[in-house]
Each structure stands twice: as C-alpha cells, then as structure tokens.
Design an enzyme around this catalytic site. Structure first.
Site, short mmCIF file in Angstrom:
data_model
loop_
_atom_site.label_atom_id
_atom_site.label_comp_id
_atom_site.label_asym_id
_atom_site.label_seq_id
_atom_site.Cartn_x
_atom_site.Cartn_y
_atom_site.Cartn_z
N LYS A 36 0.66 -1.39 -0.15
CA LYS A 36 0.07 0.07 0.07
C LYS A 36 0.87 1.30 -0.04
CE LYS A 36 -3.18 0.91 3.80
NZ LYS A 36 -2.63 2.15 3.96
N SER A 37 1.83 1.19 1.05
CA SER A 37 2.46 2.32 0.98
C SER A 37 3.42 3.00 -0.35
CB SER A 37 3.72 2.34 2.11
OG SER A 37 3.25 2.42 3.38
N ARG A 71 3.09 5.97 -3.21
CA ARG A 71 4.08 6.91 -3.47
C ARG A 71 4.54 6.63 -5.04
NH1 ARG A 71 4.34 5.61 1.65
NH2 ARG A 71 5.63 6.39 3.23
N GLY A 107 -5.16 8.25 5.27
CA GLY A 107 -4.29 9.26 5.67
C GLY A 107 -3.21 9.36 4.74
N SER A 161 7.15 9.38 11.64
CA SER A 161 6.19 9.16 10.56
C SER A 161 6.58 9.18 9.21
CB SER A 161 5.15 10.11 11.20
OG SER A 161 4.20 10.06 9.70
N GLN A 208 4.64 9.22 6.90
CA GLN A 208 3.78 10.35 6.06
C GLN A 208 4.10 11.78 6.17
OE1 GLN A 208 -0.13 9.39 7.42
NE2 GLN A 208 -0.24 7.41 6.44
N ASP A 251 1.77 -0.77 12.04
CA ASP A 251 0.42 -1.33 11.54
C ASP A 251 0.26 -2.52 11.96
OD1 ASP A 251 -0.24 0.99 10.46
OD2 ASP A 251 0.65 0.62 8.65
N ARG A 274 -6.68 2.46 17.84
CA ARG A 274 -6.31 1.20 18.24
C ARG A 274 -5.93 0.75 19.41
NH1 ARG A 274 -3.32 0.61 12.14
NH2 ARG A 274 -5.20 0.75 11.19
N ARG A 308 -7.47 -2.98 9.74
CA ARG A 308 -6.70 -3.56 10.40
C ARG A 308 -7.02 -4.59 11.77
NH1 ARG A 308 -2.55 -3.69 7.04
NH2 ARG A 308 -1.94 -1.48 6.17
C1 S3P Z 1 2.36 5.00 5.85
C2 S3P Z 1 2.90 5.21 7.55
C3 S3P Z 1 2.50 4.73 8.70
C4 S3P Z 1 1.44 3.71 8.64
C5 S3P Z 1 0.43 4.05 7.44
C6 S3P Z 1 1.17 4.16 6.15
C7 S3P Z 1 2.94 5.32 5.07
O1 S3P Z 1 1.73 6.27 9.25
O2 S3P Z 1 0.70 3.50 9.91
O3 S3P Z 1 -0.34 2.86 7.41
O4 S3P Z 1 2.45 4.85 3.77
O5 S3P Z 1 3.90 6.22 5.16
P1 S3P Z 1 2.71 7.24 9.86
O6 S3P Z 1 3.88 7.26 9.15
O7 S3P Z 1 1.93 8.29 10.19
O8 S3P Z 1 3.18 6.24 11.26
#
Ligand code: S3P
Length: 423
Positions: free
Chosen positions: A13-14, A18, A86, A158, A160, A306, A339, A381
């Site tokens: 997913k990540s 990207r 997010g 993080s 993100q 996660d 969570r 999750r």
């Molecule tokens: C993610 C980073 C994580 C993760 C999310 C996906 C990402 O969040 O929990 O499911 O793709 O960068 P954080 O970076 O806010 O911890």
C-alpha cells in the site's frame, strides 16, 4: 486448523501510493505492475485524475500514469476526497504545497478525526497557506506557491510526515531535511534514489535535494508485508502443516513484525529473495509454533506500527499467564481508529487480560478459546487482526464489520481460507 497451500500477497500500500504520486511528477508514461488495487490506493488514483493527471484503470495487474513534470497538477473542479486514507491526504498536501492554486481536501469520519498539524505546521513554515478545521483536522484548504527550503525536526517518527515534506520540496524546487526520533519506513527515499534524485541519510536525518526532472519509470510493486503478516500469523496459530506466502516485501524498516515473531518462538523461513523497485522481497514458508510472550521497545514500533494489533492478538495465545509488553505505542491512538483502546477492549471481550498504561499495552497469554464480538470501528487492520484468531481451535470470533478489509486487502478472507484449512 492445518496450514497448507500458498498465497500471493497483494502489492504494498505505502509503495503503491508513492509510486503513483512520483509517477505523476515524472516526465512520461510509467507502468506499474502488481500495484495494490484497494480502497486507499483507488482514492489516490482518483485524486490524481481530478488534478489533471492521466491515470489508467487501477487493477492488481497494472496501472499506467502519465507524468507531467515536477509541478504536474491543474486546479481540480471540486474538493478532493481522501476517503479513509491518511497517506493520500498527507502526501498530497505535500505535492499541493508546491502549486500556486487553492485546493480543498476532505476525508471520511475516521480521517476527519486524525491529526494534520504534524504536516500543516512544517508546510506553513515552508510558505504554504493552509486553513484547517478545528483541532487542525480535515477539511483543509491549501494554497501553495513559492516555497522556502526546510530543515524539520519531527516529534513523531512518521513516514507520512517525512514523505509529505520531501514531496513539497520536489514540487517546490527546494531542499528539505527531516530528522525523526527513530527512522520510519524508507520507501520514498529508495524510490527517489532509484530515479536519480539526490538523497542523503545521516543518522535519522534524511535530506532530499531538488531535482530538475524525474525520468518516466516502469516497475513491479513488491507485496505488502503488513498484509502478509495476517497470513503468516494464521500459519503460526495453526496446529500442523506449513504454508507458503509469496511476494512479501522485506524492507528492514517494515519487517519489525518478523523480528518480534521470531523472539516469540516462530520460525519463518525465507526461501527465495529478490529486489524490486529498489526494495528487497521474498517468499516465506511458515509453520505452526508454540508462542512465548514478547517485550517490544519504543524504538522498534515504527518498523511494525500497523502490525501491533496483530502482535497483540498473537500475544494473547502465548504461554498462559505470561504478559507481553508493547512500549511506546501511543501513535496507535491516531490511526484509522483508536487502535490502542480497541485492541485492549476487544481482547478483554474475548476473555483475555489486556490493558493499557499510558503508552504501554500489556497482553496476557491464555489457553482458552477466544470467543466474543469484535468492535472494529470500521478499521481494516482490527478486522483482519482479530479474524486471524479464528485459527485457534474452538474460537468463535465475530466481527461487527468485515467489509472494511476493502481498504487495504480486498481478498483477505479468500486468502485466509487458502492458507489455513479445518482439521
Ligand atoms: C504509512 C505510514 C504509517 C502507517 C500507514 C502508512 C505510509 O503511518 O501507519 O499505514 O505509507 O507512509 P505514519 O507514518 O503516520 O506512522
């Protein structure tokens, strides 16, 4: 249950989020094979289309994206919906900070409760104008433009936040450094470096330098270790047999789950290894194990953030009367649901002794079959982590919502039935 058969894990997913966004910045047509085709990544694809990018149909076979250079977006006709994602909201805010027009971002109920100050504050200090709802949450209106370089010390680890700021630097043509308390997942750094962008790493500080252009690229997205983790856990909880989990991303900044599982006494064998889009990946063979309790320290959490709900479920099956301890898990409160609270209350509902103390989660091992109804709060999750407990003999685990798995793993229930079978 018997572990048997094999399963191919869906795309990460990540990395899919990207790759879609970096492809939009590239200078031509990119073809990504084996992307994740699920709720969250469809949200990113739709947002990019609304911003004028040509994105072909997203299937689990492939998706094509035609990049339009380092400032590729056109003003959208309406607000951009980020759904439950997010990653979509935070990463897009970074790209939009480099564009000189106004965009409104919205999210579903869960996403509208999640904190955005962690990205709006540094983006404002780069020069973006941002108006957010009370508590610095979505909906958010952003107007980007000429940005200043940034050296940012993030209070949270993080990826993100880190990626949002690197994307702002790329679209705005300025240098960005981010220092984290512990290094978070490094997929963005790996992809950018592969495409010739100058990325420097010193301890937990990463600097991304501006790039004139990013070449169009093709590549295969490795499988998602966060999705694989449920299949691995099901194999570990089975009574006999072995199962094969194919196409698992093995990036060390994501593989904390495997390291914790090994300390709990489970042996997961890597039988094949390769590299794809700059990421290590492999095929795993998993066998049932008698689990021991585990102690997880705060600096390990980013590499398994996660997977903590799943590890907590596994800890409930560790040796009876022994307590597993997860320290520094406060970030779990601000994920798709709280969570931390829900893992503790749902485990309690199943008859397991579990509680939180500040940012620490404690779970006692039990040998009674887990029985009860799980409150998922629509969180994918939680639904998947607690479903895996059905592997335990005599378990009766009911979910209040099983459709939410669509967010990250639409074929979760099919794949689960492929790796564990009734005895
Ligand atoms: C993610 C980073 C994580 C993760 C999310 C996906 C990402 O969040 O929990 O499911 O793709 O960068 P954080 O970076 O806010 O911890």
């Amino acid at each position: 249950m018997i572990a048997r058969g094999d399963v191919v894990v869906p795309g990460d997913k990540s990395i899919t989020h990207r790759a879609l966004m970096v492809a939009a910045l590239s200078d031509g047509r990119c073809v990504l094979t084996s992307p994740l085709a699920a709720g969250d990544t469809r949200t990113t694809a739709a947002a990019l289309r609304a911003l004028g990018i040509t994105v072909g149909p997203l299937s689990d076979r492939r998706v094509s994206v035609t990049g339009a250079g380092m400032k590729p977006f056109r003003p959208p006709a309406r607000a951009l919906s980020c759904g439950n994602s997010g990653t979509t909201a935070r990463l897009l805010l970074g790209l939009l900070a480099g564009h000189g027009f106004e965009v409104r971002l919205t999210g579903d109920r869960s996403l509208s409760r999640r904190p955005m100050a962690r990205v709006t504050e540094p983006l404002r200090s780069m020069g973006a104008e941002i108006a957010a709802a009370a508590g610095e949450r979505l909906p958010i209106v952003i107007r980007g433009g000429a940005l200043r370089p940034l050296a940012w010390r993030s209070p949270v680890a993080s990826a993100q936040v880190k990626t949002c700021l690197f994307f702002a630097g790329l679209a705005g043509g300025v240098r960005v450094s981010v220092t984290e308390p512990v290094a978070s997942r490094d997929h963005t750094e790996r992809l950018l470096r592969l495409l010739g962008v100058r990325v420097e790493v010193e301890g937990t500080t990463v600097t991304v330098h501006p790039a004139e252009s990013i070449p169009a690229f093709d590549g295969e997205i490795p499988g998602d270790i966060s999705s694989a983790a449920y299949m691995i856990a099901a194999g570990v909880l089975a009574e006999t047999g072995e199962a094969t989990i194919r196409n698992v991303g093995l990036n060390p900044t994501r593989a904390g789950f495997l390291r914790a599982l090994e300390r709990m006494g489970a042996k997961v064998e890597v039988v094949d290894r390769w590299t794809s889009l700059g990421e290590p990946a492999g095929t795993l063979v998993v066998r049932p194990a008698r689990l021991q309790p585990v102690v997880v320290e705060p600096e390990e959490i980013p590499s398994m953030v996660d997977e903590v709900p799943l590890l907590a479920c596994l800890a409930s099956r560790a040796e009876k009367g022994w307590t597993s301890v997860f320290r520094g898990v406060g970030e779990l409160r601000v994920k798709e649901s709280d969570r931390l609270a829900l893992v503790a209350s749902n485990l309690s509902a199943l008859g397991v002794a579990a509680h939180t103390e500040g940012d620490t989660l404690m779970v006692e091992g039990s040998d009674k079959p887990p029985r009860g109804r799980i409150v998922t709060a629509g969180d994918h999750r939680l639904a998947m982590a607690f479903s895996v407990l059905r592997t335990v003999p005599g378990a009766e685990v009911e979910l209040d919502d099983s459709r939410c798995v669509q967010v990250s793993y639409p074929n979760f229930f099919r794949d689960y039935a492929r790796v564990v079978h009734p005895a």
